[in-house]
Design a protein around this motif. Structure first.
Motif, PDB file in Angstrom:
ATOM      1  N   ASP A   3       0.765  -0.450   0.125  1.00 55.19           N
ATOM      2  CA  ASP A   3       0.090  -0.343  -0.198  1.00 55.19           C
ATOM      3  C   ASP A   3       1.108   1.552   0.111  1.00 55.19           C
ATOM      4  O   ASP A   3       0.373   2.667  -0.089  1.00 55.19           O
ATOM      5  N   THR A   4       1.958   1.142  -0.033  1.00 53.99           N
ATOM      6  CA  THR A   4       2.805   2.161   0.163  1.00 53.99           C
ATOM      7  C   THR A   4       3.479   2.655  -1.297  1.00 53.99           C
ATOM      8  O   THR A   4       3.538   1.767  -2.859  1.00 53.99           O
ATOM      9  N   THR A  98      -8.529  11.625   4.406  1.00 57.18           N
ATOM     10  CA  THR A  98      -9.254  11.902   5.772  1.00 57.18           C
ATOM     11  C   THR A  98      -9.821  10.464   6.104  1.00 57.18           C
ATOM     12  O   THR A  98      -9.839  10.279   6.978  1.00 57.18           O
ATOM     13  N   MET A  99     -10.043   9.918   5.186  1.00 64.11           N
ATOM     14  CA  MET A  99     -11.201   9.352   5.757  1.00 64.11           C
ATOM     15  C   MET A  99     -10.971   7.823   5.271  1.00 64.11           C
ATOM     16  O   MET A  99     -11.173   7.049   6.211  1.00 64.11           O
ATOM     17  N   VAL A 100      -9.732   7.405   5.763  1.00 61.66           N
ATOM     18  CA  VAL A 100      -8.429   6.510   5.256  1.00 61.66           C
ATOM     19  C   VAL A 100      -8.050   6.942   7.385  1.00 61.66           C
ATOM     20  O   VAL A 100      -8.138   5.091   7.877  1.00 61.66           O
ATOM     21  N   LEU A 101      -8.015   7.260   7.299  1.00 65.64           N
ATOM     22  CA  LEU A 101      -6.924   7.953   8.459  1.00 65.64           C
ATOM     23  C   LEU A 101      -8.518   7.902   9.627  1.00 65.64           C
ATOM     24  O   LEU A 101      -7.950   7.160  10.801  1.00 65.64           O
ATOM     25  N   SER A 386     -11.230  14.408  19.075  1.00 64.82           N
ATOM     26  CA  SER A 386     -11.473  14.001  20.036  1.00 64.82           C
ATOM     27  C   SER A 386     -10.056  12.426  21.162  1.00 64.82           C
ATOM     28  O   SER A 386      -9.008  13.185  20.937  1.00 64.82           O
ATOM     29  N   ASP A 387     -10.227  11.561  18.926  1.00 64.16           N
ATOM     30  CA  ASP A 387      -9.275  11.384  18.430  1.00 64.16           C
ATOM     31  C   ASP A 387      -7.685  11.256  18.718  1.00 64.16           C
ATOM     32  O   ASP A 387      -6.673  10.799  18.910  1.00 64.16           O
ATOM     33  N   ILE A 388      -7.342  12.285  17.461  1.00 62.17           N
ATOM     34  CA  ILE A 388      -5.944  13.193  17.433  1.00 62.17           C
ATOM     35  C   ILE A 388      -5.985  13.734  18.362  1.00 62.17           C
ATOM     36  O   ILE A 388      -4.658  13.613  18.813  1.00 62.17           O
ATOM     37  N   ALA A 389      -6.510  14.122  19.482  1.00 63.04           N
ATOM     38  CA  ALA A 389      -5.874  14.666  21.082  1.00 63.04           C
ATOM     39  C   ALA A 389      -5.592  13.073  21.956  1.00 63.04           C
ATOM     40  O   ALA A 389      -4.875  13.907  22.806  1.00 63.04           O
ATOM     41  N   LEU A 390      -6.188  12.250  21.836  1.00 62.55           N
ATOM     42  CA  LEU A 390      -6.019  11.291  22.392  1.00 62.55           C
ATOM     43  C   LEU A 390      -4.189  10.497  22.346  1.00 62.55           C
ATOM     44  O   LEU A 390      -4.112   9.964  22.831  1.00 62.55           O
ATOM     45  N   ARG A 391      -4.555  10.995  20.569  1.00 60.44           N
ATOM     46  CA  ARG A 391      -3.277   9.915  20.500  1.00 60.44           C
ATOM     47  C   ARG A 391      -1.807  10.730  20.609  1.00 60.44           C
ATOM     48  O   ARG A 391      -1.629  11.623  20.089  1.00 60.44           O
ATOM     49  N   LYS A 392      -0.447   9.653  20.803  1.00 56.74           N
ATOM     50  CA  LYS A 392       0.737  10.321  21.207  1.00 56.74           C
ATOM     51  C   LYS A 392       1.229  10.048  20.266  1.00 56.74           C
ATOM     52  O   LYS A 392       3.174  10.067  19.767  1.00 56.74           O
ATOM     53  N   ARG A 393       1.109   8.493  19.459  1.00 52.48           N
ATOM     54  CA  ARG A 393       2.068   8.618  17.924  1.00 52.48           C
ATOM     55  C   ARG A 393       1.466   8.713  16.704  1.00 52.48           C
ATOM     56  O   ARG A 393       0.300   9.066  16.775  1.00 52.48           O
ATOM     57  N   ASP A 394       2.185   8.698  15.407  1.00 49.89           N
ATOM     58  CA  ASP A 394       1.876   8.728  15.038  1.00 49.89           C
ATOM     59  C   ASP A 394       1.090   6.959  14.050  1.00 49.89           C
ATOM     60  O   ASP A 394       1.387   6.297  14.985  1.00 49.89           O
ATOM     61  N   TYR A 395       0.080   7.290  13.199  1.00 50.30           N
ATOM     62  CA  TYR A 395      -0.771   6.550  13.248  1.00 50.30           C
ATOM     63  C   TYR A 395       0.260   4.830  12.241  1.00 50.30           C
ATOM     64  O   TYR A 395       1.320   4.525  11.848  1.00 50.30           O
ATOM     65  N   ASP A 396      -0.476   3.415  13.095  1.00 62.70           N
ATOM     66  CA  ASP A 396      -0.115   2.308  12.446  1.00 62.70           C
ATOM     67  C   ASP A 396      -0.446   2.830  10.736  1.00 62.70           C
ATOM     68  O   ASP A 396      -1.408   2.327  10.626  1.00 62.70           O
ATOM     69  N   ASP A 397       0.188   2.797  10.143  1.00 63.52           N
ATOM     70  CA  ASP A 397       0.217   2.583   8.450  1.00 63.52           C
ATOM     71  C   ASP A 397      -0.506   1.099   7.861  1.00 63.52           C
ATOM     72  O   ASP A 397      -1.616   1.514   6.746  1.00 63.52           O
ATOM     73  N   ASP A 402      -5.879  -2.570   6.969  1.00 62.83           N
ATOM     74  CA  ASP A 402      -5.529  -4.476   7.967  1.00 62.83           C
ATOM     75  C   ASP A 402      -7.225  -4.877   8.833  1.00 62.83           C
ATOM     76  O   ASP A 402      -7.232  -4.138   9.862  1.00 62.83           O
ATOM     77  N   ALA A 403      -8.671  -5.103   8.021  1.00 62.78           N
ATOM     78  CA  ALA A 403      -9.216  -4.964   9.095  1.00 62.78           C
ATOM     79  C   ALA A 403      -8.689  -6.181  10.435  1.00 62.78           C
ATOM     80  O   ALA A 403      -9.883  -5.403  11.736  1.00 62.78           O
ATOM     81  N   SER A 404      -8.194  -7.024  10.889  1.00 66.95           N
ATOM     82  CA  SER A 404      -7.618  -7.738  11.239  1.00 66.95           C
ATOM     83  C   SER A 404      -6.480  -6.825  12.262  1.00 66.95           C
ATOM     84  O   SER A 404      -6.033  -7.689  13.398  1.00 66.95           O
ATOM     85  N   GLY A 405      -6.030  -5.813  12.380  1.00 72.87           N
ATOM     86  CA  GLY A 405      -5.196  -4.897  13.171  1.00 72.87           C
ATOM     87  C   GLY A 405      -5.711  -4.266  14.831  1.00 72.87           C
ATOM     88  O   GLY A 405      -6.107  -4.800  14.321  1.00 72.87           O
ATOM     89  N   ARG A 406      -4.289  -3.383  14.511  1.00 70.76           N
ATOM     90  CA  ARG A 406      -4.873  -2.754  15.819  1.00 70.76           C
ATOM     91  C   ARG A 406      -6.000  -2.473  15.639  1.00 70.76           C
ATOM     92  O   ARG A 406      -6.503  -1.771  16.720  1.00 70.76           O
TER      93      ARG A 406
END
Length: 490
Positions: A3-4, A98-101, A386-397, A402-406
């Motif tokens: 996907d890169t 945006t909608m993927v994030l 709120s999701d952006i404010a709660l996160r301290k790390r970058d997204y897991d690309d 992957d619907a079975s991912g984190r």
């Protein structure tokens, strides 16, 4: 990973083919070369439209004074684009649309719920801007004696649709260069328009406009927020995904806010003075906003004004259709990005022809549509912020695909919160265009039970539902999802 997109398949292919081939996949680090200040150009160009002047009439229709309108407009515009800036932070954290994030907050499959809403809003906005460009062309051609009938409208609709679709199919890099040029063209013509119409302002009439109630002020504030920043918030990260991962978050917010808010603040404030001076302008804007504004101009300036008006509307529509194509892909449609943009372009063209040649009125139904979809979109925005404010790390690309991912397949707390916020929100707004959009008269069912005077009471037109949906999503998301986000980042 699969996907890169690499630089050779991204920017270099764009330069070679003239079309961006990158879809919703993650941008390779070496291809992320944009700076925060680069965000100023697309947002400014898309919002420097003279259509911003017409929003003044919509504000004054709430029955509030000039100074109340000034406060409402400045706060509503700046705050709504500030929210866009916060969403834009997600783009540099995850380098995806945006909608993927949004999958991090709603789940990889659950994201389709807000995704459909986002797609409908984008399609609606871009079609609305195309319609305005066609009507403006017809009005100005009539004024010049060149004929503004059916033939003119047909040609205008085809040309406008072709411009929008061509630029959106070309993609990000072409659009960014185009927007930087359009900023200067539309900005200069807009300043000249203001200089030429300065004598039409009657400050005595403006000052005599009586003050309105608190409910009317809140209603106007929500309308301004929905019509400006909240109308773009679902695509805000699409233009920051090429930012370096090390880019400053506050700088992204600041440049995004400045680019989006600067021109509308100036335009709406000047428009308030114009519309407050003349009931003809105030009433004419509802049917043909740009055509009405053109009636104040000398004949020699009509052609430059028309070109600038069309270009500015096209500029805004290009951002919308580019992002609506990305949203369509995020919903699982099996197309390449240029093809998705082309599909949305066909819908835009058909919608424009229908409204211009068949529908009797579009301003009322459109604003009714805007408020209705604005409620769930505001709820999504609150949850996403709120999701952006709660996160301290970058997204897991990889996990974003992957619907079975984190991030899982469905985040039921977010989906349930969005549904609940929407139910509350719709119960606190009403369809103010019941004659033009009778299909939308089901809202406002909480105004009576909550002691707010019912559908005919003082609070009926305050559009409280949009604010409540935003706050419920924001506060609820922050409180309910803290453990979830912490677990995802563990």
């Amino acid at each position: 990973m699969s996907d890169t997109v690499t630089p050779s398949s991204g920017l270099e292919q764009t330069r070679r083919l003239g079309v961006e081939t990158t879809g919703i996949e993650i941008i390779e680090e070496s291809a992320r070369t944009a700076r925060p200040q680069d965000l100023f150009w697309p947002w400014f160009a898309a919002n420097v439209s003279v259509f911003g002047l017409s929003y003044a009439s919509f504000v004054l229709y709430f029955g509030i004074s000039f100074w109340q309108s000034v406060v409402v407009s400045v706060i509503g515009i700046v705050v709504s684009f500030l929210l866009c800036g916060i969403i834009a932070i997600a783009g540099k954290r995850g380098s995806a649309p945006t909608m993927v994030l949004s999958r991090a907050a709603f789940g990889v499959d659950g994201q389709k719920v807000p995704g459909v809403i986002s797609w409908l809003v984008s399609i609606g906005w871009e079609t609305f801007l195309a319609i305005l460009a066609v009507l403006a062309t017809s009005t100005i051609f009539t004024r010049l004696g060149w004929g503004g009938g059916t033939g003119t409208k047909v040609v205008a609709a085809v040309v406008v649709a072709a411009l929008i679709v061509s630029a959106s199919v070309a993609g990000y890099h072409i659009i960014m260069r185009m927007q930087s040029v359009l900023t200067w063209i539309t900005g200069i013509v807009t300043v000249l328009y203001m200089a030429l119409t300065l004598d039409d302002i009657d400050w005595g009439a403006v000052q005599d406009i009586p003050a309105g109630s608190l409910q009317s002020v809140i209603g106007a504030l929500v309308m301004v927020m929905t019509g400006f920043g909240l109308g773009w918030i679902n695509i805000a990260a699409d233009w920051s995904r090429y930012q370096k991962r090390t880019a400053s978050g506050p700088s992204i917010v600041a440049w995004n806010t400045a680019g989006g808010a600067l021109a509308p603040v100036v335009l709406v404030l000047f428009g308030l003075a114009l519309a407050g001076s003349s009931t003809d302008i105030l009433d004419g804007v509802a049917g043909d906003p740009i055509g009405t504004l053109a009636t104040l101009l000398p004949t020699w300036f009509l052609v430059p004004f028309l070109l600038a008006a069309i270009l500015s509307l096209v500029s805004g529509a290009v951002l919308g259709i580019y992002s609506s194509g990305l949203t369509l892909l995020s919903l699982g449609v099996r197309l390449k990005r240029p093809q998705a943009a082309a599909v949305d372009g066909v819908i835009l063209t058909l919608g424009t022809f229908y409204v211009v040649f068949v529908a009797q009125d579009f301003a009322g139904p459109f604003q009714s549509f805007l408020i209705t979809l604005g409620v769930p979109l505001a709820a999504w925005a609150g949850i996403m912020i709120s999701d952006i404010a709660l996160r301290k790390r970058d997204y897991d690309d990889e996990a974003l695909f992957d619907a079975s991912g984190r991030y899982g397949s469905f985040d039921w707390s977010s989906i349930g919160l969005m549904v609940a916020a929407s139910v509350v929100g719709w119960g606190l707004v009403i369809n103010t265009f019941s004659d033009d959009a009778s299909w939308n008269n089901w809202q406002g069912y909480l105004l009576g039970p909550l002691g707010l005077g019912g559908r005919d009471g003082a609070w009926a037109f305050a559009n409280l539902g949009v604010l409540f949906a935003l706050l419920i999503g924001l506060v609820g998301g922050y409180l309910l999802r803290r453990t979830t986000v912490a677990r995802q980042e563990a």
